[in-house]
Design a protein around this motif. Structure first.
Motif, PDB file in Angstrom:
ATOM      1  N   ARG A  35      58.734  58.436  74.698  1.00 10.22           N
ATOM      2  CA  ARG A  35      59.521  59.416  74.595  1.00 10.22           C
ATOM      3  C   ARG A  35      60.721  59.573  75.621  1.00 10.22           C
ATOM      4  N   THR A  36      61.766  59.507  75.498  1.00  8.54           N
ATOM      5  CA  THR A  36      62.899  59.842  76.684  1.00  8.54           C
ATOM      6  C   THR A  36      63.546  61.285  76.498  1.00  8.54           C
ATOM      7  N   THR A  37      64.079  61.572  77.486  1.00  3.52           N
ATOM      8  CA  THR A  37      64.773  62.894  77.551  1.00  3.52           C
ATOM      9  C   THR A  37      66.190  62.720  77.534  1.00  3.52           C
ATOM     10  N   THR A  38      66.786  63.806  77.083  1.00  3.68           N
ATOM     11  CA  THR A  38      68.475  63.613  76.877  1.00  3.68           C
ATOM     12  C   THR A  38      68.956  64.208  78.384  1.00  3.68           C
ATOM     13  N   ARG A  96      71.084  59.550  75.642  1.00  2.16           N
ATOM     14  CA  ARG A  96      69.888  59.579  75.353  1.00  2.16           C
ATOM     15  C   ARG A  96      69.497  58.055  75.033  1.00  2.16           C
ATOM     16  N   GLU A 114      68.097  67.014  69.327  1.00  2.00           N
ATOM     17  CA  GLU A 114      67.871  67.255  70.943  1.00  2.00           C
ATOM     18  C   GLU A 114      69.266  66.987  71.461  1.00  2.00           C
ATOM     19  N   ASP A 116      71.863  69.735  72.855  1.00  3.09           N
ATOM     20  CA  ASP A 116      72.041  69.875  74.463  1.00  3.09           C
ATOM     21  C   ASP A 116      73.439  69.641  74.703  1.00  3.09           C
TER      22      ASP A 116
END
Length: 302
Positions: free
Chosen positions: A66-69, A187, A211, A215
């Motif tokens: 899982r990665t984040t924006t 992302r 997301e 964002d």
């Protein structure tokens, strides 16, 4: 600008309807004004992978769980903060130069501002702002207005059409300035987005993409609100909300992708100057023909 003032003539980008609308609320055009800035876009800050240090990602090509924006305003690893700062700076320079021309012509503000970005033949990008300067006859020029603190009041800028400007004035509001909200979100692919976009995954929401879009758009709205506050407006009327989505090869992991969303909001910050609405001068006069033949002909045409 001095030559234009001495000539006693003016140019504009107004239509005849816009001209009539502006005149109806006591303003007149003083000339077409322009501001431009050419920038070389070198370092953007987005050459790193936004997910390079999270979710168990390694340089061996392993896809993170899982990665984040990352969004530009946070300035995180792999964000495009330097690029967005340059885009703000270039646009503001173009607007400031256009505003200066307006003030040199004796104008109090600019309507119908068009902001454009185009490639420059010799290299780089040209940021251009063009509009029509207007003034209220009998009101002292902006240069004669008193300063508030250390900052002198400037002529306003607005992307409103002549008709919309007139409607705003009649409702007791005035443009404060052009407001910008810009954000770039990025992302990196992760197992969840890869799985949700595979053939055969069925009809399912791609959570990572949702997301990313939310964002970037939310951050652009926040930046717009901050710009409205900086200008001194009480609110903003939006003229343009644009979003561009693209993908690129990840600069860290071969064969993997980063997804980029650019969100741009442009509008006019406005402030109230009167609690009541402007009333049209003079009373309305109804004219009715007493000739029965004319009345009959009018009924037939209707």
């Amino acid at each position: 600008m001095a030559e234009i003032r001495r000539s006693g003539t003016w140019g504009s980008a107004l239509t005849s309807d816009e001209f009539a609308a502006i005149r109806s609320v006591g303003f007149e055009p003083v000339g077409q004004v322009l501001g431009a800035a050419v920038y070389n876009i070198g370092y953007t800050g987005g050459y790193n992978c936004p997910g390079a240090w999270g979710g168990g990602y390694g340089y061996g090509g392993v896809i993170p769980a899982r990665t984040t924006t990352q969004v530009s305003s946070r300035g995180g690893f792999g964000s495009f903060a330097p690029l967005v700062q340059t885009m703000y700076q270039a646009r503001h320079k173009a607007l400031d130069r256009m505003t200066r021309e307006c003030e040199e012509l004796g104008g109090h503000g600019v309507v119908g501002v068009l902001l454009t970005i185009g490639s420059f033949p010799a290299g780089g990008l040209e940021f251009k702002a063009i509009g029509t300067a207007i003034r209220a006859p009998g009101v002292p020029p902006v240069s004669a207005w008193k300063s508030h603190g250390k900052t002198r009041r400037r002529a306003f800028t607005s992307d409103l059409s002549g008709q919309d400007f007139a409607k705003l004035i009649m409702k007791g509001w005035v443009p404060a300035g052009l407001a910008l909200g810009i954000s770039i979100g990025s992302r990196h692919d992760d197992w969840l987005t890869v799985g949700q976009t595979r053939w055969g995954a069925g009809n399912a929401e791609v959570v990572g993409y949702t997301e990313l879009v939310n964002d970037a758009r939310h951050d652009a709205r926040i930046q717009l609100e901050r710009d409205v506050q900086r200008i001194g407006g009480q609110g903003v009327v939006i003229a343009s909300m644009e979003m561009n989505v693209r993908e690129r090869e990840c600069p860290v992991a071969e064969g993997r992708r980063d997804h980029i969303v650019e969100a741009t909001n442009i509008g006019t910050a406005i402030a109230r100057f009167s609690d009541g609405e402007q009333r049209q001068s003079g009373s309305t006069l109804a004219v009715m023909s007493l000739d029965p033949q004319r009345r009959q002909a009018a009924r037939i045409r209707i």
